[in-house]
Write an enzyme that holds these catalytic residues in place. Structure first.
Site, PDB file in Angstrom:
ATOM      1  N   LYS A 610     -15.264 -54.609   6.570  1.00  0.00           N
ATOM      2  CA  LYS A 610     -14.538 -55.285   7.656  1.00  0.00           C
ATOM      3  C   LYS A 610     -13.184 -54.642   7.950  1.00  0.00           C
ATOM      4  O   LYS A 610     -12.216 -55.310   8.297  1.00  0.00           O
ATOM      5  CB  LYS A 610     -14.350 -56.779   7.358  1.00  0.00           C
ATOM      6  CG  LYS A 610     -15.598 -57.524   6.930  1.00  0.00           C
ATOM      7  CD  LYS A 610     -16.766 -57.294   7.878  1.00  0.00           C
ATOM      8  CE  LYS A 610     -16.518 -57.851   9.264  1.00  0.00           C
ATOM      9  NZ  LYS A 610     -17.638 -57.593  10.210  1.00  0.00           N
ATOM     10  N   GLY A 612     -13.260 -51.371   9.713  1.00  0.00           N
ATOM     11  CA  GLY A 612     -13.489 -50.356  10.736  1.00  0.00           C
ATOM     12  C   GLY A 612     -14.283 -49.163  10.252  1.00  0.00           C
ATOM     13  O   GLY A 612     -14.318 -48.120  10.917  1.00  0.00           O
ATOM     14  N   THR A 614     -17.527 -48.702  10.076  1.00  0.00           N
ATOM     15  CA  THR A 614     -18.659 -48.354  10.941  1.00  0.00           C
ATOM     16  C   THR A 614     -18.194 -47.576  12.160  1.00  0.00           C
ATOM     17  O   THR A 614     -18.870 -46.636  12.607  1.00  0.00           O
ATOM     18  CB  THR A 614     -19.415 -49.624  11.369  1.00  0.00           C
ATOM     19  OG1 THR A 614     -19.814 -50.359  10.206  1.00  0.00           O
ATOM     20  CG2 THR A 614     -20.656 -49.273  12.166  1.00  0.00           C
ATOM     21  N   TRP A 813     -12.808 -49.159  21.348  1.00  0.00           N
ATOM     22  CA  TRP A 813     -13.122 -47.818  21.842  1.00  0.00           C
ATOM     23  C   TRP A 813     -14.564 -47.461  21.515  1.00  0.00           C
ATOM     24  O   TRP A 813     -15.083 -47.790  20.459  1.00  0.00           O
ATOM     25  CB  TRP A 813     -12.180 -46.790  21.222  1.00  0.00           C
ATOM     26  CG  TRP A 813     -10.757 -46.954  21.687  1.00  0.00           C
ATOM     27  CD1 TRP A 813      -9.859 -47.875  21.270  1.00  0.00           C
ATOM     28  CD2 TRP A 813     -10.105 -46.160  22.682  1.00  0.00           C
ATOM     29  NE1 TRP A 813      -8.674 -47.733  21.933  1.00  0.00           N
ATOM     30  CE2 TRP A 813      -8.784 -46.674  22.799  1.00  0.00           C
ATOM     31  CE3 TRP A 813     -10.485 -45.078  23.485  1.00  0.00           C
ATOM     32  CZ2 TRP A 813      -7.856 -46.136  23.685  1.00  0.00           C
ATOM     33  CZ3 TRP A 813      -9.565 -44.532  24.352  1.00  0.00           C
ATOM     34  CH2 TRP A 813      -8.265 -45.059  24.459  1.00  0.00           C
ATOM     35  N   ARG A 831     -16.879 -59.183  17.049  1.00  0.00           N
ATOM     36  CA  ARG A 831     -17.059 -60.593  17.413  1.00  0.00           C
ATOM     37  C   ARG A 831     -15.707 -61.262  17.674  1.00  0.00           C
ATOM     38  O   ARG A 831     -14.702 -60.928  17.075  1.00  0.00           O
ATOM     39  CB  ARG A 831     -17.760 -61.350  16.281  1.00  0.00           C
ATOM     40  CG  ARG A 831     -19.218 -61.010  16.081  1.00  0.00           C
ATOM     41  CD  ARG A 831     -19.845 -62.034  15.129  1.00  0.00           C
ATOM     42  NE  ARG A 831     -21.199 -61.641  14.784  1.00  0.00           N
ATOM     43  CZ  ARG A 831     -21.507 -60.915  13.715  1.00  0.00           C
ATOM     44  NH1 ARG A 831     -20.547 -60.516  12.914  1.00  0.00           N
ATOM     45  NH2 ARG A 831     -22.750 -60.591  13.459  1.00  0.00           N
TER      46      ARG A 831
END
Length: 878
Positions: A610, A612, A614, A813, A831
Site C-alpha cells: 500500500k 505504490g 504496483t 498517473w 480506491r
C-alpha cells in the site's frame, strides 16, 4: 671553636670528579627504575626475583594478594546471561583469534568478536538485568590485565555479578620477561621454554571430554612456552609438562619435575573463574582442553553431549581401474576390521555405495574380491551410487535418469543387495546442491530415497560451515572428508609423507571433526580399502586415539535414523538457504549447463504494501531494457518467493518466472513482492541468492499506510475489518481476539520502517538500497523514475515525462499510449474512501513518533534524502 672547625671542614669544596661520578650513578639508577616499572607495567608483568621472596626463605614466594581474605564464590546463575561468547582478539586477522573463532563456529556456539581495547570503551555487557555474554575469551590475557582501571572494574564486576568466567592465552615472544608475576595476581609466569611429555591432571575439575590417563610423549611444538607457578589455593593445574633440558627454570622457587602449562583459577582469589593457557592452540591438547574450559565455565550451557555418531561411507564399490580395487584378502580385512570396531562402536557397519555397471571389470584377483564382497552382502549396509557413475546434473531428462537408476536397482535385486535403506549418494555430489530437481524426483521414484549427504552445502570449505537441510521430502546431511581420496592408496606415498596422515588422525583435522560434530558422515572410496588399506588404518587409529584421550561415546545408526537424529539436534537447519550457484566454482561445475544465473533478477521492489509498489512495477515495465517476472497464478504480479513456503520449491521454480535471457548483456530482470519488506526471513534469503541485487523500497506516512491497508481489507470483505472500526483495530489491547490482533499487526508493524530497513542493511550495503518517497512517486512520477534509472545504472535512459500522463478520472498517473489514450492500473488501485478520523491520526502520530525519528537518523546515515512526509512529521513533533 671546635664547632667552627667542624663547620669549615664540611664546607670544603667537593672535587669535580666525585660530582660527575655521583651524577652518573644517579642516571643509571633512574634508567633502571624507569625500565623496571614501565616495561613491567606495559607487559602486565612484574619482574620476579629475590626481591619478591617471602621473608621466610623456606616458603615458596607469594604475592601480597595472598594475604587478602578469600572471597566467597557466587553461585553461577546461567539463566541470567545469554549463551554468547565475547572474544577479544588482537586483530581481525590474528591466527590465534581465528582458531578460537573456528572452534566456536564448529561447535555452533554463538560469539561476538571485538578488538581488545587497551583503553577506551568496553562493549555493553548488560541489557537491563540480563548479562549479554556467558563467557569472555582473551586472545592475549595481557590485554585484560592491562585494562584501564575503569574498564577493568566494569568487566570484573560483571563477571562476579553474573558468574561469567574468562579464558586467556599467554603467548611469549623474544621481549617477554623470562620470569615475572602477573600483575595483580598471586601467579608467576616463566616464559620462552621448550617443553616435552605433556600430561593431564586427573584431579582438574574442568575435565569433561578430556580423559586424563595418558602422557603425550615427545616435544611440544615451539620453544616459546610459558608455565605457571603459584601456591595460592585458587590455582589448579590442568596440563603439565617437563622442560626439554634437565636445567632448572631460573627464579623457580621449587624444582618441580612437571610444570603447569594450562592453569585453572577456581575464583577463590577475586570471585572470577579463569582458565589460562601458556601458549596458543597449535598443540592439539590445548584445543581439547579449550573445549572443556568453555563447557565448564558456562555450566555446560555451551557444551555438546558426549555421544558421537559416526557413519563411514565407501563410495565407488565395483568402480576403479585395475590395480586399485579390493581383492579377497582386502574384503576379509574389511569384515574383520568391522568386527573389531564393533567392540568400541556398537553395531558399527561400513556403508557401501555401489555402481553395478562396473562389477567384474578388474583383474581376475579383483573380480574374486567382488564375488566375496557380494557373499558378505548381509554383513554391510548398502546404498546406490549411479549405475554408470555418471553425474546426475548431466541428465536433463528425468526419465533417462530414472532408467540409469533402474539398472542399478535391478543389479541390486539380482545380487541380493538390500534396496530399502532409503539412502543414496550422487557421484561427485552432483545434483544434490545446487539442487537438480530431476535427481530428487528420480530418487524417490526408483529407490524411495529419504536421505542423502553432500559436502557442498553451503560450500565445501571451510568444512565447519557444512550444514544439513530438507528439500522435496529428502533429508540432506553434511558429509565430511577424512584425508583420504581416490588417489591416496599407499601409506608411504601419502602427500607430505605418512607423518601427515598420522597427524590428521592423532589430534588433527579428523580428530577435531569428531570432537566438534555430534554426527559425522565420512566419505571414503573403494581404492582406500585395497593395497595398503588406508581406510581401515585411518579409522582403527582414529577410534583408538579417541578412546585413549577422550570420554566420547562412539555410536552409529543407519542413515535414515541418523538423519532423524541430526534434525532432532539441529531442527533450525531444516530450512535451506539457497545461494547463487555462480558464486562458487564447484557449484557451477555441478549445475546444469542449461541453467544460467543471468535468469535471476537484478532488482527487487520489496514494498511495503500500500505504498505504490504496483505503480512502480508498471513504470519499470515500460522501459525497453527492463523485464518483469511473469505473473503468478496465485499471487498475481508477485512471486512471493523469499518470505514464505514458495521458497521451499527451490531456485528452479523461481527461475521459471523469468524469461530465458537473450544473447545481449542488457537483460535486466526485476520482481516486486511488497511483503518482502517486513519479512524477517527475506533479507537473508535474498542476500544469499542475489548478493549483488539492487533493492528499492517505497515509504509513505506510516499512518496513511496503516489506514490504506485497513480499507484494502474491508474492500476484500475481511470479516474482522468489516466488524471493527479502524480506531478499534489500532487501539486493540493484548486481550483482544487473535484475529483482531493479527489485523492490527498487518496495519501497524510494516510501518516500523527503521526496524525493517536496518534488517536489510544487515545484509546489503547502503548503496544497494534506494528509499523512494511514495508521496513524490504519486505526484511527480517522472522525476522519481529519473532517480530510479540512475540508481539502476541503465544505459538507455527513458524520458518518463513523455510516457506518463495524469488521468483525472483515476486520480493518478498512467502510461500514455499512442493516440493519447492511457493505460492505468486496475480498478482495485486508487480506491476512494473516507478520510481517517482525527483521533486515529493523533494516536498514530504518537505511535510512530519514535520510529520516524529513528528512520530519519538511518536515512541520514545511508546518505538518502528524507521523504517530504517525514520532514513534515518531524516538524510536528518539535
Amino acid at each position: 671553636m671546635s664547632l667552627s672547625l667542624k663547620t669549615r671542614r664540611f664546607g670544603r669544596p667537593v672535587r669535580p670528579q666525585l660530582v660527575l661520578l655521583l651524577l652518573f650513578a644517579l642516571c643509571l639508577l633512574s634508567v633502571f627504575i624507569s625500565a623496571y616499572y614501565l616495561y613491567g607495567w606495559k607487559r602486565g608483568l612484574e619482574p620476579s626475583g629475590s626481591e619478591a621472596q617471602s621473608p621466610d626463605c623456606d616458603e615458596p614466594k607469594i604475592s601480597p594478594s595472598r594475604l587478602l581474605p578469600v572471597k566467597p564464590l557466587k553461585p553461577v546463575d546461567s539463566s541470567r546471561t545469554d549463551p554468547l561468547v565475547l572474544v577479544f582478539v588482537e586483530s581481525l586477522y590474528s591466527q590465534l583469534g581465528q582458531e578460537i573463532v573456528a572452534i566456536l563456529e564448529s561447535s555452533r556456539f554463538k560469539y561476538r568478536t571485538e578488538i581488545a581495547p587497551g583503553k577506551g570503551d568496553m562493549p555493553t555487557l548488560t541489557d537491563k538485568d540480563r548479562g549479554r555474554f556467558a563467557l569472555i575469551v582473551y586472545e592475549n590475557i595481557l590485554k585484560y590485565v592491562n585494562l584501564d582501571a575503569w574498564n577493568r572494574e566494569l568487566l570484573d564486576k560483571y563477571c562476579v555479578e553474573y558468574g561469567v568466567g574468562i579464558i586467556g592465552f599467554f603467548k611469549a615472544n623474544e621481549n617477554s620477561l623470562l620470569s615475572a608475576q602477573l600483575k595483580g595476581f598471586p601467579l608467576y609466569l616463566h616464559s620462552n621454554l621448550g617443553l616435552k611429555d605433556c600430561s593431564i591432571n586427573p584431579k582438574s575439575p574442568l575435565l569433561y571430554i578430556t580423559r586424563p590417563n595418558q602422557v603425550e610423549k615427545g616435544d611440544l611444538p615451539g620453544e616459546d612456552w610459558t608455565v605457571f607457578q603459584s601456591n595460592h589455593s585458587t590455582y589448579e593445574p590442568v596440563l603439565l609438562a617437563k622442560t626439554k633440558s634437565a636445567e632448572s627454570i631460573p627464579h623457580l622457587s621449587v624444582d618441580a619435575a612437571l610444570h603447569t602449562t594450562v592453569v585453572q583459577d577456581l575464583g577463590l582469589h577475586d570471585g572470577i573463574q579463569r582458565v589460562l593457557f601458556g601458549n596458543n592452540l597449535n598443540f592439539w591438547l590445548h584445543k581439547l582442553v579449550f573445549v572443556d574450559a568453555v563447557s565448564f565455565l558456562t555450566g555446560k550451557r555451551l557444551s555438546l553431549p558426549l555421544n558421537r555418531y559416526v557413519l563411514v561411507d565407501i563410495d565407488d564399490i565395483f568402480v576403479g581401474k585395475e590395480g586399485t580395487r579390493m581383492k579377497v584378502e582386502d574384503v576379509k580385512a574389511l569384515y574383520d576390521t568391522q568386527m573389531e570396531l564393533r567392540t568400541h562402536i556398537p553395531n558399527f557397519t561400513f556403508n557401501l555405495g555401489f555402481s553395478g555397471k562396473f562389477f567384474h571389470t578388474g583383474t581376475d584377483a579383483e573380480d574374486e574380491g567382488d564375488d566375496l564382497l557380494l557373499s558378505y552382502v548381509k554383513q554391510f549396509w548398502w546404498f546406490p551410487h549411479m549405475w554408470s557413475h555418471m553425474q546426475p546434473h548431466l541428465f536433463h531428462n528425468q526419465s533417462v535418469l530414472a532408467e540409469q537408476m533402474a539398472l542399478n536397482r535391478k543389479f541390486a535385486v539380482d545380487h541380493g543387495i538390500p534396496t530399502d535403506m532409503g539412502y543414496a549418494v550422487a557421484p561427485h555430489h552432483s545434483g544434490v546442491y545446487p539442487v537438480h530437481v530431476q535427481l530428487y524426483e528420480a530418487w524417490k521414484q526408483i529407490w524411495g530415497i529419504k536421505v542423502t549427504s553432500t559436502e557442498e552445502y553451503p560450500h565445501l570449505k571451510p568444512a565447519r560451515y557444512r550444514r544439513g537441510f530438507v528439500h522435496n521430502g529428502i533429508m540432506i546431511l553434511p558429509r565430511q572428508t577424512c584425508g583420504l581420496f581416490t588417489h591416496t592408496i599407499f601409506y608411504n606415498e601419502y602427500p607430505g609423507g605418512p607423518v601427515e596422515l598420522d597427524k590428521i588422525i592423532n589430534g588433527g583435522e579428523l580428530f577435531l571433526t569428531v570432537l566438534l560434530n555430534p554426527i559425522s558422515i565420512f566419505m571414503t572410496h573403494l581404492s582406500n580399502y585395497g593395497n595398503d588399506r588406508l581406510g581401515l588404518y585411518t579409522f582403527k587409529l582414529l577410534v583408538q586415539f579417541l578412546n585413549t584421550w577422550t570420554n566420547l561415546k562412539l555410536e552409529t545408526l543407519p542413515p535414515v535414523q541418523l538423519a532423524h537424529k541430526y534434525f532432532q539436534i539441529f531442527p533450525e537447519e531444516k530450512d535451506p538457504l539457497w545461494q547463487d550457484p555462480c558464486e562458487d566454482k564447484r557449484h557451477k561445475d555441478i549445475w546444469s549447463k542449461e541453467k544460467t544465473c543471468d535468469r535471476f533478477p537484478k532488482l527487487l521492489i520489496i514494498g511495503p504494501q500500500k505504498t505504490g509498489t504496483t505503480a512502480l512495477y508498471l513504470f519499470l515495465g515500460m522501459h525497453s531494457d527492463l523485464s518483469s517476472n511473469y505473473p503468478s497464478s496465485e499471487t498475481f504480479e508477485e512471486i512471493q518467493f523469499y518470505n514464505g513456503q514458495n521458497y521451499h520449491k527451490g531456485i528452479d521454480w523461481y527461475m521459471e518466472f523469468f524469461p530465458i535471457p537473450s544473447n545481449t548483456t542488457s537483460d535486466f530482470y526485476f520482481e516486486k513482492s511488497a511483503n518482502y519488506f517486513d519479512s524477517e526471513l527475506a533479507p537473508r534469503r535474498v542476500a544469499a541468492l542475489l548478493p549483488k541485487a539492487k533493492i528499492i523500497t517505497i515509504l509513505i506516512n506510516p499512518a496513511d499506510r496503516a489506514y490504506s491497508w485497513y480499507q484494502h481489507q474491508r474492500a476484500h470483505d475481511d470479516p474482522v475489518a468489516i466488524k471493527y472500526t479502524f480506531q478499534e483495530v489500532i487501539k486493540a489491547g493484548p486481550e483482544a481476539p487473535q484475529r483482531l490482533r493479527a489485523l492490527q499487526n498487518r496495519c501497524l508493524v510494516p510501518g516500523w520502517y527503521s526496524t525493517h530497513i536496518e534488517r536489510w542493511m544487515n545484509h546489503f550495503h547502503a548503496n544497494q538500497i534506494l528509499v523512494l518517497d511514495g508521496k513524490l512517486l504519486r505526484t511527480e512520477p517522472a522525476n522519481v523514475m529519473e532517480t530510479v534509472q540512475k540508481f539502476l545504472g541503465v544505459t538507455n535512459a527513458m524520458d518518463y515525462h513523455k510516457t506518463l500522463a495524469f488521468d483525472p478520472k483515476k486520480g493518478f498517473w498512467c502510461q500514455l499510449l499512442d493516440g493519447g489514450k492511457t493505460k492505468c492500473l486496475g480498478k482495485s488501485k486508487g480506491r476512494k474512501y473516507p478520510d481517517m478520523d482525527s483521533d486515529s491520526r493523533s494516536f498514530l502520530m504518537d505511535y510512530y513518533r519514535d520510529h520516524n525519528i529513528e528512520l530519519s537518523k538511518l536515512l541520514y546515515k545511508m546518505g538518502q534524502t528524507l521523504p517530504t512526509w517525514l520532514r513534515e512529521e518531524l516538524q510536528n513533533t518539535r
